[in-house]
Design an enzyme around this catalytic site. Structure first.
Site, short mmCIF file in Angstrom:
data_model
loop_
_atom_site.label_atom_id
_atom_site.label_comp_id
_atom_site.label_asym_id
_atom_site.label_seq_id
_atom_site.Cartn_x
_atom_site.Cartn_y
_atom_site.Cartn_z
CB SER A 152 3.54 9.75 37.92
OG SER A 152 3.86 10.31 39.17
CG ASP A 303 2.24 9.77 43.10
OD1 ASP A 303 2.90 8.96 43.77
OD2 ASP A 303 2.69 10.31 42.07
CG ASP A 305 4.37 6.67 40.33
OD1 ASP A 305 3.76 7.59 40.88
OD2 ASP A 305 5.41 6.85 39.68
CG ASP A 307 6.68 9.28 41.76
OD1 ASP A 307 5.52 9.61 42.05
OD2 ASP A 307 7.18 9.50 40.63
#
Length: 577
Positions: A152, A303, A305, A307
């Site tokens: 993440s 960000d 990834d 999410d």
């Protein structure tokens, strides 16, 4: 200072990695630690990686606490064993995706090899894609589980491993514990069944086709046509968002998009930012510069990834950041003022997020539920309601750390749909001569000012840091403060004991949430402070929230609340340190 010594358990782990079935480069790395960095060796081998709020996450490198192909293989064998025990059908399947971090594609392939070695059909994506996309794809492919290789928003040294169940939500109890018990039961790598990459059980899946299905699924969530008059600056912070967020925005009608060119290319080094986390102003600096240079209306930053999403807006000649709690309140306010909501509509938030969400929901006859930190618990609510005869209709989910979900196409926080929703609200407000910040101020005027802030106590990675974090939480439980910054504590909620204890009596109440290492302090002025160890980083997080219904002006009320908030946070941090 004397060198730390190895416990027998660590010594056993180290010797296995030096003599066992590991590649030469890994053995050399362990040997180097043994000779020159004993504390580093302890940190790499003192325990096993385990599932936290965000799955399995750690620094990449050799060792049982590190992310590497061997810890990936063991975790995946544990997942395979658990899948077999939970599902009796012959054909099981799992989907695997990965982000832009170093080794993410390699780790995804290793996980695929293990699942295939266990006779489980694998849908391995051919290109990197966002985390929420994997949640959607798991559901679309009707897979029994899914794996996303990502850390993440963590620094570049980290990687991670998220597991989703058949409903597309991250695994929660009992599945998370079941998987880890299976993995812990594996004595060594000889228990891992490994197939070649060309095994017939591994199917490479084209993301081009799934892209269209995802975009089709979110199309009905649009409430008003998009407008090219809204000028957007978008950055993916060297991550996966670039693969689909711009396409989604354009399909919603937002065609005036400027890109932060320096951050377009996926790159696991994240060369233009120190931390690829849109919560930090310095991470958004290049985007802010583009926003001001192009005279755009809004900056949207996802960000790595995709999410989480951060936002900045042009407001009265200034560039202002909107934090996660503020954006959550903006979104809930907007949704409450649309056409009539479906019956039994509900929003879900977390115990560390703004209580303004509850206030807005209550005023608009909308149900609001609080869950523990971690979007997996919001996904769990969606599944529970869908499988109940008289369940609620999920409308929106939010957590303070910049994660939001509109709709049920995915069961994780989704910066793709959130970017579209933010653009829609910004466009709607612009058509009426306002900005997102104007909307936030109207919310404050109507419901009261709610201000939140987070503070962290940082620790060194490894065993020493973990031990100190545990000691802090033990101290606060055994000797809790009676007041914080002069304000009496009305009650303490201990989520490890699952009980609320009132300070002025022996009265207790049970807490109807899963067990978790979290303490909540409610003060006499209704302020709230929450403290918990991070599930993904070596830090203890303190969350504060204050509110005010009485103020002369919005700006004066904000200043008063922020001052009070800092006072409470610093006082609790002092008690915890």
């Amino acid at each position: 200072m004397p060198n730390p010594s190895l416990s027998p358990d660590i010594e056993k782990r180290v010797n296995y990695w030096l003599t066992g079935p590991f590649d030469d480069q890994t053995k050399a790395e362990v040997q180097e630690l043994k000779q020159n960095n004993v504390q580093g060796l302890i940190d790499a081998f003192f325990t096993d990686l385990s599932f936290g709020t965000g799955g399995m996450r750690g620094i990449m490198g050799a060792g049982t606490t590190r992310m590497n192909i061997y810890t990936i293989r063991l975790a995946t064998q544990g997942l395979a064993n658990y899948l077999r025990k939970q599902n009796k059908q012959d054909r099981l399947s799992a989907l695997i995706g990965f982000d832009s971090r170093h080794h993410s594609h390699e780790f995804a392939r290793e996980a695929a090899r293990v699942l295939a070695g266990n006779g489980i059909h694998v849908y391995l994506l051919d290109e990197l894609r966002p985390t929420p996309y994997i949640s959607f794809s798991c559901r679309f492919k009707k897979a029994n589980a899914a794996i996303m290789i990502t850390a993440s928003h963590n620094p570049k040294e980290y990687n991670g491993y998220k597991v989703y169940w058949s409903d597309g939500a991250q695994v929660v109890y009992p599945h998370d514990e079941g998987i880890m018990k299976e993995a812990d039961a594996l004595k060594d790598l000889s228990s891992v069944r490994l197939a070649p990459l060309n095994d017939s059980h591994i199917e490479t899946v084209s993301t081009a086709a799934i892209d269209q299905e995802y975009l089709k699924a979110i199309a009905p969530l649009q409430h008003f046509p998009g407008s090219k008059d809204l000028k957007i600056v978008y950055t993916s912070l060297h991550g996966t968002g670039i693969t689909i967020v711009p396409t989604a925005l354009k399909l919603w009608g937002y065609s005036s998009i400027h890109f932060v060119d320096e951050q377009i290319k996926p790159d696991g080094d994240f060369p233009t930012v120190k931390f690829p986390n849109p919560e930090y102003k310095e991470t958004l600096q290049l985007g802010i510069e583009h926003l001001e240079r192009t005279h755009s209306d809004v900056l949207i930053a996802t960000d790595p990834d995709a999410d989480r999403v951060g936002t900045a807006v042009s407001h009265k000649g200034k560039t202002l950041l909107i934090n996660g709690n503020e954006m959550a309140a903006i979104c809930v306010d907007y949704l409450c003022h649309l056409k009539k909501l479906p019956p039994k509509s509900a929003v879900v938030t977390t115990i560390v997020s703004t209580e303004l969400i509850k206030t807005i929901a209550k005023a608009n006859h909308l149900q609001c539920f609080e869950v523990l930190t971690g979007f997996k618990y919001i996904g769990e609510k969606i599944h529970l309601w869908e499988t109940s005869k008289d369940g609620y209709q999920f409308l929106f989910g939010a957590e303070e750390s910049y994660g939001y979900l509109l709709g049920t196409h995915a069961r994780d926080k989704d910066a793709i749909i959130a970017s579209c929703l933010i653009a829609e609200i910004a466009s709607y407000d612009k058509q009426h001569g306002h900005t997102l910040m104007d909307r936030l101020y109207r919310v404050y005027q109507q419901y009261g000012i709610f201000r939140e802030k987070q503070m962290s106590i940082n620790f060194n990675p490894g065993k020493e840091g973990m031990d100190k974090m545990a000691a802090v939480m033990t101290h606060l439980r055994s000797q809790p403060p009676q007041a914080i910054a002069g304000k009496k504590i009305v009650y303490i909620e201990d989520y490890e004991k699952r009980v609320r204890q009132y300070s002025d009596s022996k009265k207790t109440e049970p807490l109807d949430l899963p067990r978790s290492d979290v303490l909540l302090f409610r003060l006499e002025d209704d302020s709230r402070l929450v403290i918990r160890p991070s599930g993904t980083e070596p830090k203890i997080k303190i969350y504060g929230g204050v509110s005010s219904k009485q103020f002369t002006t919005i700006d004066a009320g904000i200043q008063e609340c922020d001052k009070r908030l800092d006072l409470y946070l610093n006082a609790l941090k002092k008690d915890a340190s």
